[in-house]
Design an enzyme around this catalytic site. Structure first.
Site, PDB file in Angstrom:
ATOM      1  N   ASN A  22       0.857  -1.191   0.000  1.00  0.00           N
ATOM      2  CA  ASN A  22       0.000   0.000   0.000  1.00  0.00           C
ATOM      3  C   ASN A  22       0.883   1.228   0.000  1.00  0.00           C
ATOM      4  O   ASN A  22       2.015   1.186   0.473  1.00  0.00           O
ATOM      5  CB  ASN A  22      -0.870  -0.004   1.265  1.00  0.00           C
ATOM      6  CG  ASN A  22      -1.798   1.192   1.334  1.00  0.00           C
ATOM      7  OD1 ASN A  22      -2.427   1.569   0.339  1.00  0.00           O
ATOM      8  ND2 ASN A  22      -1.894   1.819   2.499  1.00  0.00           N
ATOM      9  N   HIS A  57       0.946   5.269   1.289  1.00  0.00           N
ATOM     10  CA  HIS A  57       0.263   6.177   2.212  1.00  0.00           C
ATOM     11  C   HIS A  57       0.945   7.546   2.162  1.00  0.00           C
ATOM     12  O   HIS A  57       2.173   7.617   2.202  1.00  0.00           O
ATOM     13  CB  HIS A  57       0.325   5.609   3.634  1.00  0.00           C
ATOM     14  CG  HIS A  57      -0.358   6.491   4.615  1.00  0.00           C
ATOM     15  ND1 HIS A  57      -1.731   6.581   4.692  1.00  0.00           N
ATOM     16  CD2 HIS A  57       0.122   7.374   5.525  1.00  0.00           C
ATOM     17  CE1 HIS A  57      -2.051   7.467   5.615  1.00  0.00           C
ATOM     18  NE2 HIS A  57      -0.949   7.962   6.130  1.00  0.00           N
TER      19      HIS A  57
HETATM   20  C1  GRF Z   1      -2.372   9.005  -2.838  1.00  0.00           C
HETATM   21  O1  GRF Z   1      -2.017  10.143  -2.110  1.00  0.00           O
HETATM   22  C2  GRF Z   1      -2.150   7.786  -2.010  1.00  0.00           C
HETATM   23  O2  GRF Z   1      -1.066   7.894  -1.161  1.00  0.00           O
HETATM   24  C3  GRF Z   1      -3.408   7.717  -1.204  1.00  0.00           C
HETATM   25  O3  GRF Z   1      -4.431   8.115  -2.087  1.00  0.00           O
HETATM   26  C4  GRF Z   1      -3.871   8.935  -3.100  1.00  0.00           C
HETATM   27  C5  GRF Z   1      -4.193   8.291  -4.408  1.00  0.00           C
HETATM   28  O4  GRF Z   1      -3.806   9.039  -5.498  1.00  0.00           O
HETATM   29  N1  GRF Z   1      -3.553   6.422  -0.617  1.00  0.00           N
HETATM   30  P1  GRF Z   1      -3.921   8.433  -6.965  1.00  0.00           P
HETATM   31  O5  GRF Z   1      -5.313   7.850  -7.111  1.00  0.00           O
HETATM   32  O6  GRF Z   1      -2.847   7.401  -7.114  1.00  0.00           O
HETATM   33  O7  GRF Z   1      -3.732   9.621  -7.867  1.00  0.00           O
END
Ligand code: GRF
Length: 218
Positions: A110, A112
């Site tokens: 994942n 974050h």
């Molecule tokens: C990112 O900031 C990720 O860390 C978080 O949600 C956001 C997703 O962005 N979990 P994307 O959909 O990859 O543009």
């Protein structure tokens, strides 16, 4: 069809991390290909991105299930059929239950938008701003049964400025996300990651030059 190992990417929104992973794969920077993109939302732009690259997609709406376990069981079924060797959560806005986590031990990662263990859960950039930290960043970690608690693979750091808004900080962090997510995937497929309790040992990890950052640098 290439015989590279397959990964599956789960998205709920824009899918810019998905795009970074697809691009890294197409450039040969990671030794795998995205074989499936799953979203819990029909209107996730990540689905459009996948289709543009000819990648199969599935929509599994959590609203169609009576509970989290039932939803997760359906995801597990689809992912098992896909043959994915690694499952990448990339802005997938559902908390996953042990039904999901235990189905793919040490094969789910994942991203974050904070330096874990600081600011887990939603709105990482906003939490960092509200707390007043001078640095934040992003973390790629293995999934465990907690929320954003699994062993850390890679982190990227960004400064936080006094005039930042949640959006400017999130955008600065996102740039680093796009760099560290493919990096973590590459290390995984190179067989260089070994989980030792809470720690992820990285085989052949070069030492980065000693550095000292301060913010403000007054
Ligand atoms: C990112 O900031 C990720 O860390 C978080 O949600 C956001 C997703 O962005 N979990 P994307 O959909 O990859 O543009």
């Amino acid at each position: 069809m290439s015989d590279k190992p397959v990964i599956a990417v789960l998205v709920s929104g824009s899918g810019s991390n998905l795009q970074a992973i697809i691009d890294a794969s197409e450039r040969g920077e990671i030794p795998c290909r995205v074989g499936l993109v799953i979203s819990n939302k029909t209107d996730a732009y990540g689905l459009v991105r996948a289709k543009k690259h000819g990648i199969p997609t599935e929509v599994v709406s959590h609203k169609d299930f009576s509970g989290r376990e039932e939803f997760d069981a359906r995801l597990v079924e689809i992912l098992r059929k896909s043959g994915a060797e690694l499952i990448c959560l990339a802005g997938f806005m559902r908390v996953l239950t042990p039904v999901f986590v235990r189905a793919f031990p040490n094969r789910i990662i994942n991203i974050h938008p904070a330096l874990l263990p600081s600011f887990p859960g939603t709105h990482g950039p906003r939490q960092a701003l509200d707390y007043g930290v001078r640095f934040s960043g992003c973390t790629v970690h293995f999934l465990d049964e907690g929320v954003d608690t699994g062993p850390v693979i890679v982190q990227g750091v960004v400064p936080v400025y006094c005039d930042d808004t949640e959006d400017t900080l999130a955008a600065r962090i996102l740039v680093q996300e796009h760099r560290i997510y493919p990096m973590a995937i590459r290390l995984f497929f190179q067989g260089r990651l070994r989980i030792d309790g809470r720690r992820v040992m990285v085989d052949g990890l070069p030492r980065i030059p000693e550095f000292f950052h301060r913010n403000p640098d007054a």
